[in-house]
Design an enzyme around this catalytic site. Structure first.
Site, PDB file in Angstrom:
ATOM      1  N   ILE A  34       4.858  -0.972  -2.796  1.00 41.19           N
ATOM      2  CA  ILE A  34       6.177  -0.347  -2.927  1.00 41.19           C
ATOM      3  C   ILE A  34       7.155  -0.854  -1.850  1.00 41.19           C
ATOM      4  O   ILE A  34       8.365  -0.830  -2.051  1.00 41.19           O
ATOM      5  CB  ILE A  34       6.028   1.200  -2.887  1.00 41.19           C
ATOM      6  CG1 ILE A  34       7.191   1.890  -3.573  1.00 41.19           C
ATOM      7  CG2 ILE A  34       5.847   1.724  -1.478  1.00 41.19           C
ATOM      8  CD1 ILE A  34       6.936   3.359  -3.894  1.00 41.19           C
ATOM      9  N   GLU A  99      -2.965   3.030   6.604  1.00 44.40           N
ATOM     10  CA  GLU A  99      -2.142   4.199   6.269  1.00 44.40           C
ATOM     11  C   GLU A  99      -2.717   5.004   5.118  1.00 44.40           C
ATOM     12  O   GLU A  99      -2.646   6.236   5.109  1.00 44.40           O
ATOM     13  CB  GLU A  99      -0.727   3.742   5.887  1.00 44.40           C
ATOM     14  CG  GLU A  99       0.099   3.246   7.055  1.00 44.40           C
ATOM     15  CD  GLU A  99       1.424   2.662   6.588  1.00 44.40           C
ATOM     16  OE1 GLU A  99       1.813   2.891   5.420  1.00 44.40           O
ATOM     17  OE2 GLU A  99       2.055   1.965   7.390  1.00 44.40           O
ATOM     18  N   VAL A 100      -3.235   4.302   4.117  1.00 49.04           N
ATOM     19  CA  VAL A 100      -3.734   4.995   2.924  1.00 49.04           C
ATOM     20  C   VAL A 100      -5.264   4.930   2.933  1.00 49.04           C
ATOM     21  O   VAL A 100      -5.841   3.839   2.897  1.00 49.04           O
ATOM     22  CB  VAL A 100      -3.180   4.353   1.632  1.00 49.04           C
ATOM     23  CG1 VAL A 100      -3.697   5.096   0.408  1.00 49.04           C
ATOM     24  CG2 VAL A 100      -1.649   4.339   1.648  1.00 49.04           C
ATOM     25  N   HIS A 104      -8.272  -0.822   0.114  1.00 51.54           N
ATOM     26  CA  HIS A 104      -7.374  -1.713  -0.622  1.00 51.54           C
ATOM     27  C   HIS A 104      -7.273  -3.031   0.112  1.00 51.54           C
ATOM     28  O   HIS A 104      -7.390  -3.081   1.334  1.00 51.54           O
ATOM     29  CB  HIS A 104      -5.982  -1.098  -0.785  1.00 51.54           C
ATOM     30  CG  HIS A 104      -5.359  -0.625   0.484  1.00 51.54           C
ATOM     31  ND1 HIS A 104      -5.714   0.570   1.081  1.00 51.54           N
ATOM     32  CD2 HIS A 104      -4.410  -1.164   1.292  1.00 51.54           C
ATOM     33  CE1 HIS A 104      -5.007   0.747   2.188  1.00 51.54           C
ATOM     34  NE2 HIS A 104      -4.213  -0.309   2.344  1.00 51.54           N
TER      35      HIS A 104
HETATM   36  P1  5GP Z   1      -2.226   0.056   4.795  1.00 49.05           P
HETATM   37  O1  5GP Z   1      -1.385   0.189   6.010  1.00 49.05           O
HETATM   38  O2  5GP Z   1      -2.971   1.332   4.483  1.00 49.05           O
HETATM   39  O3  5GP Z   1      -3.115  -1.148   4.828  1.00 49.05           O
HETATM   40  O4  5GP Z   1      -1.229  -0.241   3.601  1.00 49.05           O
HETATM   41  C1  5GP Z   1      -0.795   0.719   2.703  1.00 49.05           C
HETATM   42  C2  5GP Z   1       0.230   0.057   1.813  1.00 49.05           C
HETATM   43  O5  5GP Z   1       0.489   0.910   0.719  1.00 49.05           O
HETATM   44  C3  5GP Z   1       1.576  -0.228   2.494  1.00 49.05           C
HETATM   45  O6  5GP Z   1       1.866  -1.617   2.419  1.00 49.05           O
HETATM   46  C4  5GP Z   1       2.575   0.609   1.685  1.00 49.05           C
HETATM   47  O7  5GP Z   1       3.825  -0.030   1.507  1.00 49.05           O
HETATM   48  C5  5GP Z   1       1.847   0.827   0.379  1.00 49.05           C
HETATM   49  N1  5GP Z   1       2.181   2.063  -0.307  1.00 49.05           N
HETATM   50  C6  5GP Z   1       2.259   3.304   0.255  1.00 49.05           C
HETATM   51  N2  5GP Z   1       2.572   4.234  -0.676  1.00 49.05           N
HETATM   52  C7  5GP Z   1       2.677   3.554  -1.859  1.00 49.05           C
HETATM   53  C8  5GP Z   1       2.971   3.976  -3.192  1.00 49.05           C
HETATM   54  O8  5GP Z   1       3.190   5.149  -3.489  1.00 49.05           O
HETATM   55  N3  5GP Z   1       2.991   3.003  -4.140  1.00 49.05           N
HETATM   56  C9  5GP Z   1       2.746   1.695  -3.852  1.00 49.05           C
HETATM   57  N4  5GP Z   1       2.778   0.824  -4.881  1.00 49.05           N
HETATM   58  N5  5GP Z   1       2.456   1.272  -2.612  1.00 49.05           N
HETATM   59  C10 5GP Z   1       2.433   2.186  -1.622  1.00 49.05           C
END
Ligand code: 5GP
Length: 111
Positions: A34, A99-100, A104
């Site tokens: 996103i 973050e999530v 992934h």
């Molecule tokens: P992390 O920091 O966990 O590796 O990356 C999480 C990613 O998820 C970030 O790049 C963020 O932009 C993406 N993201 C967070 N919320 C959403 C969402 O609701 N939809 C999509 N498509 N991506 C998301």
């Protein structure tokens, strides 16, 4: 490890919130990030509940791992980055700024 089934990617998998889907198979789902950090920024997630890379490596069945990798390679073909090149990365845990809390991988290309 306790998996939080209310995380945003779990909601995407359940269809509770939308995503811009690129591809899916039995084991993985790919969609656009996103907040893209490159001209092409896709995310690929396993369909089953794993908190991060460590959890996936230790607990996923061989067919899940292979199916997930197949999902990634199909995405690189569909986005035509299999020949131009891409970066594949995964943040694992708080120390990496994950973050999530659903495993992934990020696929980044074009910059
Ligand atoms: P992390 O920091 O966990 O590796 O990356 C999480 C990613 O998820 C970030 O790049 C963020 O932009 C993406 N993201 C967070 N919320 C959403 C969402 O609701 N939809 C999509 N498509 N991506 C998301």
């Amino acid at each position: 490890m306790t998996y939080d089934s209310n995380n945003i990617f779990a909601k995407i998998l359940r269809g509770d919130i939308p995503c811009q889907k690129i591809h899916e198979n039995d084991y993985g789902l790919a969609f656009y990030d996103i907040h893209p950090k490159a001209p092409i920024h896709a995310l690929v997630i396993p369909k089953n509940a794993y908190e991060n890379f460590e959890d996936f490596c230790h607990n996923a069945k061989p067919e899940e791992v292979l199916g997930f990798l197949a999902c990634i390679t199909k995405v690189t073909e569909l986005l035509k980055i299999n020949t131009s090149g891409y970066r594949l990365m995964s943040n694992c845990g708080e120390g990496a700024g994950q973050e999530v809390p659903h495993f992934h991988v990020h696929l980044l290309s074009g910059k």
